[in-house]
Design a protein around this motif. Structure first.
Motif, PDB file in Angstrom:
ATOM      1  N   MET A  37       5.802  52.961   1.853  1.00  0.00           N
ATOM      2  CA  MET A  37       5.986  54.078   0.837  1.00  0.00           C
ATOM      3  C   MET A  37       6.668  53.850  -0.351  1.00  0.00           C
ATOM      4  N   SER A  38       6.346  54.387  -1.347  1.00  0.00           N
ATOM      5  CA  SER A  38       6.753  54.186  -2.694  1.00  0.00           C
ATOM      6  C   SER A  38       8.036  55.281  -3.153  1.00  0.00           C
ATOM      7  N   THR A  39       8.622  54.806  -3.880  1.00  0.00           N
ATOM      8  CA  THR A  39       9.729  55.536  -4.485  1.00  0.00           C
ATOM      9  C   THR A  39       9.426  56.518  -5.591  1.00  0.00           C
ATOM     10  N   VAL A  40       9.764  57.868  -5.388  1.00  0.00           N
ATOM     11  CA  VAL A  40       9.664  58.913  -6.391  1.00  0.00           C
ATOM     12  C   VAL A  40      10.913  59.023  -6.973  1.00  0.00           C
ATOM     13  N   PHE A  41      11.056  59.483  -8.322  1.00  0.00           N
ATOM     14  CA  PHE A  41      12.283  59.812  -9.060  1.00  0.00           C
ATOM     15  C   PHE A  41      12.266  60.840  -9.891  1.00  0.00           C
ATOM     16  N   ILE A  42      13.508  61.496 -10.329  1.00  0.00           N
ATOM     17  CA  ILE A  42      13.412  62.384 -11.317  1.00  0.00           C
ATOM     18  C   ILE A  42      14.860  62.118 -11.867  1.00  0.00           C
ATOM     19  N   ALA A  43      14.830  61.978 -13.230  1.00  0.00           N
ATOM     20  CA  ALA A  43      16.463  61.821 -13.970  1.00  0.00           C
ATOM     21  C   ALA A  43      16.600  63.135 -14.572  1.00  0.00           C
ATOM     22  N   PHE A  44      17.829  63.407 -14.864  1.00  0.00           N
ATOM     23  CA  PHE A  44      18.374  64.413 -15.590  1.00  0.00           C
ATOM     24  C   PHE A  44      19.465  63.950 -16.565  1.00  0.00           C
ATOM     25  N   GLN A  45      19.698  64.709 -17.771  1.00  0.00           N
ATOM     26  CA  GLN A  45      20.911  64.607 -18.250  1.00  0.00           C
ATOM     27  C   GLN A  45      22.093  64.919 -17.634  1.00  0.00           C
ATOM     28  N   ALA A  46      23.231  63.963 -17.786  1.00  0.00           N
ATOM     29  CA  ALA A  46      24.542  64.258 -16.828  1.00  0.00           C
ATOM     30  C   ALA A  46      25.336  65.376 -17.547  1.00  0.00           C
ATOM     31  N   THR A  47      24.864  66.577 -17.364  1.00  0.00           N
ATOM     32  CA  THR A  47      25.416  67.737 -17.935  1.00  0.00           C
ATOM     33  C   THR A  47      25.863  68.987 -16.933  1.00  0.00           C
ATOM     34  N   PRO A  48      26.612  69.779 -17.090  1.00  0.00           N
ATOM     35  CA  PRO A  48      26.865  70.727 -16.095  1.00  0.00           C
ATOM     36  C   PRO A  48      25.982  71.442 -15.551  1.00  0.00           C
ATOM     37  N   ASP A  49      24.947  71.740 -16.536  1.00  0.00           N
ATOM     38  CA  ASP A  49      23.830  72.726 -16.001  1.00  0.00           C
ATOM     39  C   ASP A  49      23.027  71.841 -15.106  1.00  0.00           C
ATOM     40  N   ALA A  50      22.963  70.601 -15.031  1.00  0.00           N
ATOM     41  CA  ALA A  50      21.837  69.829 -14.176  1.00  0.00           C
ATOM     42  C   ALA A  50      22.708  69.525 -13.089  1.00  0.00           C
ATOM     43  N   ARG A  51      23.945  69.392 -12.860  1.00  0.00           N
ATOM     44  CA  ARG A  51      24.487  69.056 -11.665  1.00  0.00           C
ATOM     45  C   ARG A  51      24.085  69.864 -10.260  1.00  0.00           C
ATOM     46  N   PRO A  52      24.075  71.339 -10.524  1.00  0.00           N
ATOM     47  CA  PRO A  52      23.667  71.859  -9.396  1.00  0.00           C
ATOM     48  C   PRO A  52      22.203  71.745  -8.938  1.00  0.00           C
TER      49      PRO A  52
ATOM     50  N   ALA B  62      19.436  84.156 -10.903  1.00  0.00           N
ATOM     51  CA  ALA B  62      17.937  83.804 -10.789  1.00  0.00           C
ATOM     52  C   ALA B  62      17.843  82.522 -11.648  1.00  0.00           C
ATOM     53  N   PHE B  63      16.747  81.632 -11.059  1.00  0.00           N
ATOM     54  CA  PHE B  63      16.604  80.433 -11.752  1.00  0.00           C
ATOM     55  C   PHE B  63      15.025  80.284 -11.676  1.00  0.00           C
ATOM     56  N   ASP B  64      14.641  79.937 -13.099  1.00  0.00           N
ATOM     57  CA  ASP B  64      13.218  79.925 -13.117  1.00  0.00           C
ATOM     58  C   ASP B  64      13.040  78.268 -13.203  1.00  0.00           C
ATOM     59  N   LEU B  65      12.238  77.626 -12.449  1.00  0.00           N
ATOM     60  CA  LEU B  65      11.911  76.205 -12.194  1.00  0.00           C
ATOM     61  C   LEU B  65      11.693  75.563 -13.509  1.00  0.00           C
ATOM     62  N   GLN B  66      10.964  76.394 -14.453  1.00  0.00           N
ATOM     63  CA  GLN B  66      10.697  75.736 -15.559  1.00  0.00           C
ATOM     64  C   GLN B  66      11.963  75.329 -16.767  1.00  0.00           C
ATOM     65  N   GLU B  67      13.064  76.154 -16.239  1.00  0.00           N
ATOM     66  CA  GLU B  67      14.282  75.598 -16.751  1.00  0.00           C
ATOM     67  C   GLU B  67      14.475  74.214 -16.734  1.00  0.00           C
ATOM     68  N   LEU B  68      14.114  73.429 -15.612  1.00  0.00           N
ATOM     69  CA  LEU B  68      14.162  72.062 -15.593  1.00  0.00           C
ATOM     70  C   LEU B  68      13.983  71.280 -16.709  1.00  0.00           C
ATOM     71  N   HIS B  69      13.090  71.771 -17.603  1.00  0.00           N
ATOM     72  CA  HIS B  69      12.649  71.151 -18.928  1.00  0.00           C
ATOM     73  C   HIS B  69      13.626  70.776 -19.709  1.00  0.00           C
ATOM     74  N   LEU B  70      14.778  71.729 -19.760  1.00  0.00           N
ATOM     75  CA  LEU B  70      16.026  71.784 -20.464  1.00  0.00           C
ATOM     76  C   LEU B  70      16.718  70.278 -20.372  1.00  0.00           C
ATOM     77  N   HIS B  71      16.725  69.816 -19.014  1.00  0.00           N
ATOM     78  CA  HIS B  71      17.643  68.855 -18.588  1.00  0.00           C
ATOM     79  C   HIS B  71      16.736  67.604 -18.153  1.00  0.00           C
ATOM     80  N   LEU B  72      15.612  67.696 -18.109  1.00  0.00           N
ATOM     81  CA  LEU B  72      14.955  66.753 -17.483  1.00  0.00           C
ATOM     82  C   LEU B  72      14.855  65.465 -18.384  1.00  0.00           C
ATOM     83  N   ILE B  73      14.815  64.099 -17.999  1.00  0.00           N
ATOM     84  CA  ILE B  73      14.632  63.036 -18.865  1.00  0.00           C
ATOM     85  C   ILE B  73      13.353  62.415 -18.350  1.00  0.00           C
ATOM     86  N   THR B  74      13.167  62.186 -16.877  1.00  0.00           N
ATOM     87  CA  THR B  74      11.787  61.454 -16.668  1.00  0.00           C
ATOM     88  C   THR B  74      11.412  61.603 -15.182  1.00  0.00           C
TER      89      THR B  74
END
Lengths: 119, 89, 506
Positions: free
Chosen positions: B1-16, B59-71
């Motif tokens: 099996m291969s690894t998937v990943f997601i990276a976020f900026q290290a910010t308070p909003d991304a932590r939860p 409430a959280f919209d999953l598209q808010e991910l774009h604000l913190h997402l790196i890759t």
């Protein structure tokens, strides 16, 4: 197809010999001497003696190398287009059969770069 | 099996979001580098909207991910409730 | 217009309305005349409705989140500039990595913006066109944010004042420029593989993730923030690139060999371009998050490997060039920096010899190659500098006809021998740095015979005239200020002086 295109397409080469004002290009590498990061590009008149090209154009480039003083050009071994080749230093570039953009590589037997490490 | 990943900026909003991933995806691992946090998982990784909402209390919209997402890595499947990365091998 | 909406549409419904409802079959003119460029590459598409963007980003959401990203980014940039953040970087040497980055990337992003605008017009599928349009907007945003980030550095440091000009003229800029020129002169599907797949999916992680983390590590908040902000768009771009590959492969079995050839070509071209980034990571960051080799293993070998494994179901094979790239991960950063060091009279940034501590770091990170092949080089050159005989290579470099790098790369099985390949085509000789660049040429020779190679152009007298002084003027390089060694440079002196002013009351 020599290029994927919407219609017949012929490229215009930018580096044909006619663009070099009577000179031609030669590319030269000193084998096992990677202090010089890439083969050099040199302009040469086709009527120039190959020995003069070596002495006047090529040798000065390498003079900073610790091996440079010990190069005996008469003992150098050459390749042209990656195949063995023997130059005649007394004859011209053209008479030696060197065409525009010819690639030459020479070896200096016994000299293998700084600390023998190919540098 | 291969690894998937997601990276976020290290910010308070991304932590939860990262906390939700780590809780919901057993075996997932967070790797911290300067300025960023990268979560690796074997084969598959899902972000559940409800799980993030529990942690942030709104409430959280999953598209808010774009604000913190790196890759990201892996094929993405996203709808209103979940965001999944997966390899099919 | 007032619209009463009873219930919020789902993400999937909203996306479907935008990407299906907005298109139509033309009747006044045949579709093939309205969209004349999406068939000539040989890619067969039977049902454009099969195109799906997994992010399902709609225009309203796009503007909302991009605006928010911009606000966050510019808040950081303003604070960084206002507080003289440039003086908080670990060492003024670091700024030279930024010079290379900002000299190349904004113009490349701008080319990507143009390319996606064109592709967005050329595809007849609506979902594809919308995706290209959004990416086109992203790319111009990247160009703008990069220029804004760089402008603060440009106020204080040399070498960045002529980046638009130098993209066309500076010899080493022809490497990334030729990559994008090659891509944008292909058809729309090749463009998608070149930029959307190979560059975005397989390679940009290496630029925007470990390198930007490195920027953070070196105290450069501005670069880190724009870098990560850009990469958050890249996450969408990668998804688009991967989607395009899957779409082509699922539409018709005849597409496989065409797609495979493009993947082979663009994986190699991208790998070559990244040698610049390799040198930046291993030599130009005073504090290093990881070596180039480690980054390569995580983001290319593991991540790219997973991807290629996944595409096996369609018959895609791992490109041949990957074997050579795997060997070269031990070498390219060292070969690149050694080249920059010896030709730095012609660069708009400064170079230096790694310190003894840095040499030890490189030895530890590259146990298979560094001590044997590269450490002696640096020790010799350090010794020569001490003796006042600083090594400069006054011979100009032979360039590869395809990737346009100086031919600095060695044989895959012999790191002591410069690699050279040549081909005769229509009574003219062409030279290559590798088998893979040669194969790219042989597939489309009429394209690459036209390459504008800086060194032959210099010999033709097309770079400001005959000599090096004319070249400097022509390329807008200020000798003695923009080029040569970091040690003793105006940048070094200014940084030390300003840093002194920032930390004392003198």
């Amino acid at each position: 197809m020599s290029v994927t295109a919407i219609k017949e397409y012929v490229g215009v080469p930018l580096d044909v010999v006619a663009n070099f004002h009577g000179n031609q290009l030669l590319y030269v590498a000193w084998d096992r001497h990677l202090m010089y990061a890439a083969p050099g590009i040199f302009g040469a008149a086709p009527g120039m003696k190959f020995g003069d090209f070596v002495a006047q154009t090529l040798a000065p480039i390498y003079q900073g190398h610790p091996d440079a003083a010990q190069i005996d050009w008469s003992k150098t071994e050459w390749e042209k287009g990656d195949k063995p080749w023997t130059p005649d230093f007394a004859r011209t570039v053209a008479e030696n059969g060197l065409v525009h953009k010819e690639f030459l590589r020479f070896r200096t037997p016994g000299l293998n770069g700084y600390m023998g490490a190919g540098i | 099996m291969s690894t998937v990943f997601i990276a976020f900026q290290a910010t308070p909003d991304a932590r939860p979001i990262v906390e939700a991933i780590l809780a919901d995806n057993p075996g997932s691992v967070a790797v911290e580098n300067p300025g960023m946090v990268k979560v690796n998982a074997e084969g598959r990784l899902t972000i559940h909207r409800s799980s993030v909402e529990e942690r942030i209390g709104r409430a959280f919209d999953l598209q808010e991910l774009h604000l913190h997402l790196i890759t990201i890595s892996g094929h993405l499947d996203e709808d209103d409730d979940q965001f999944t990365l997966a390899w099919r091998n | 217009m007032d619209m009463k909406v009873d219930k919020k549409l789902s993400l999937k419904d909203r996306y479907r309305h935008q990407t299906r409802g907005l298109g139509w079959e033309t009747t006044y003119q045949p579709m093939d005349k309205v969209f004349p460029y999406d068939k000539y590459e040989g890619i067969k598409i039977h049902d454009w409705d099969q195109w799906e963007d997994p992010f399902r980003l709609t225009m309203d959401a796009y503007w909302k989140y991009q605006a928010e990203k911009e606000r966050k980014l510019y808040a950081v940039l303003d604070a960084f500039n206002q507080s003289h953040g440039h003086l908080n970087v670990t060492d003024a040497r670091y700024i030279n990595a930024i010079k290379i980055f900002f000299s190349a990337f904004p113009m490349l992003e701008y080319t990507a913006h143009r390319g996606f605008s064109m592709a967005g017009r050329q595809f007849r599928g609506v979902g594809t066109r919308v995706a290209c349009q959004l990416q086109s907007l992203d790319e111009i945003r990247h160009a703008q944010t990069q220029i804004h980030t760089a402008s603060n550095y440009n106020k204080y440091y040399n070498g960045m004042h002529a980046f638009t000009h130098q993209l066309e003229r500076m010899w080493y800029m022809s490497v990334p420029k030729s990559f994008f020129d090659d891509a944008i002169t292909g058809g729309p599907f090749e463009w998608m593989v070149a930029i959307g797949f190979s560059f975005e999916y397989v390679l940009t992680n290496l630029v925007f993730v470990p390198f930007m983390s490195g920027a953070a590590y070196n105290g450069d908040l501005g670069t880190m923030t724009f870098g990560f902000s850009a990469q958050s768009d890249e996450a969408r771009h990668m998804t688009l690139g991967l989607e395009c590959i899957k779409f082509m492969l699922e539409q018709d079995p005849d597409n496989l060999p065409i797609v495979q050839a493009w993947i082979d070509k663009w994986t190699w071209r991208g790998t070559r371009v990244l040698a610049l980034v390799a040198a930046m990571m291993d030599y130009m960051l005073p504090k290093r998050v990881m070596s180039w080799k480690e980054a390569w293993e995580i983001y290319f070998e593991q991540n790219g490997g997973a991807l290629f494994k996944d595409l096996e179901r369609y018959g895609i094979k791992v490109p041949d060039c990957v074997a050579q790239a795997t060997v070269e991960k031990e070498h390219i950063s060292h070969q690149l920096w050694a080249a920059m060091y010896q030709w730095n009279f012609g660069t708009a940034f400064h170079t230096w010899i790694p310190s003894p501590e840095e040499l030890d770091w490189l030895s530890a990170k590259y146990p298979n190659s560094f001590d044997k092949y590269y450490r002696p080089r640096w020790e010799l050159w350090a010794q020569m500098e001490k003796e006042g005989k600083r090594h400069l290579n006054t011979g100009l470099a032979q360039l590869c006809q395809v990737c346009q790098y100086p031919m600095i790369f060695t044989e895959p099985d012999d790191p002591g021998k410069l690699c050279h390949r040549e081909v005769d085509y229509k009574q003219e000789k062409y030279h290559f740095c590798s088998d893979h660049c040669q194969h790219i040429f042989e597939r489309e020779p009429e394209k690459y015979v036209q390459a504008w190679l800086p060194m032959p152009q210099f010999y033709q007298g097309n770079c400001g005239g005959g000599g090096v002084e004319e070249f400097f003027k022509w390329v807008h390089l200020v000798p003695g200020q923009d080029n040569m060694d970091f040690e003793g440079s105006q940048d070094q002196q200014n940084f030390a002086r300003w840093k002194g002013m920032a930390t004392s009351n003198q």
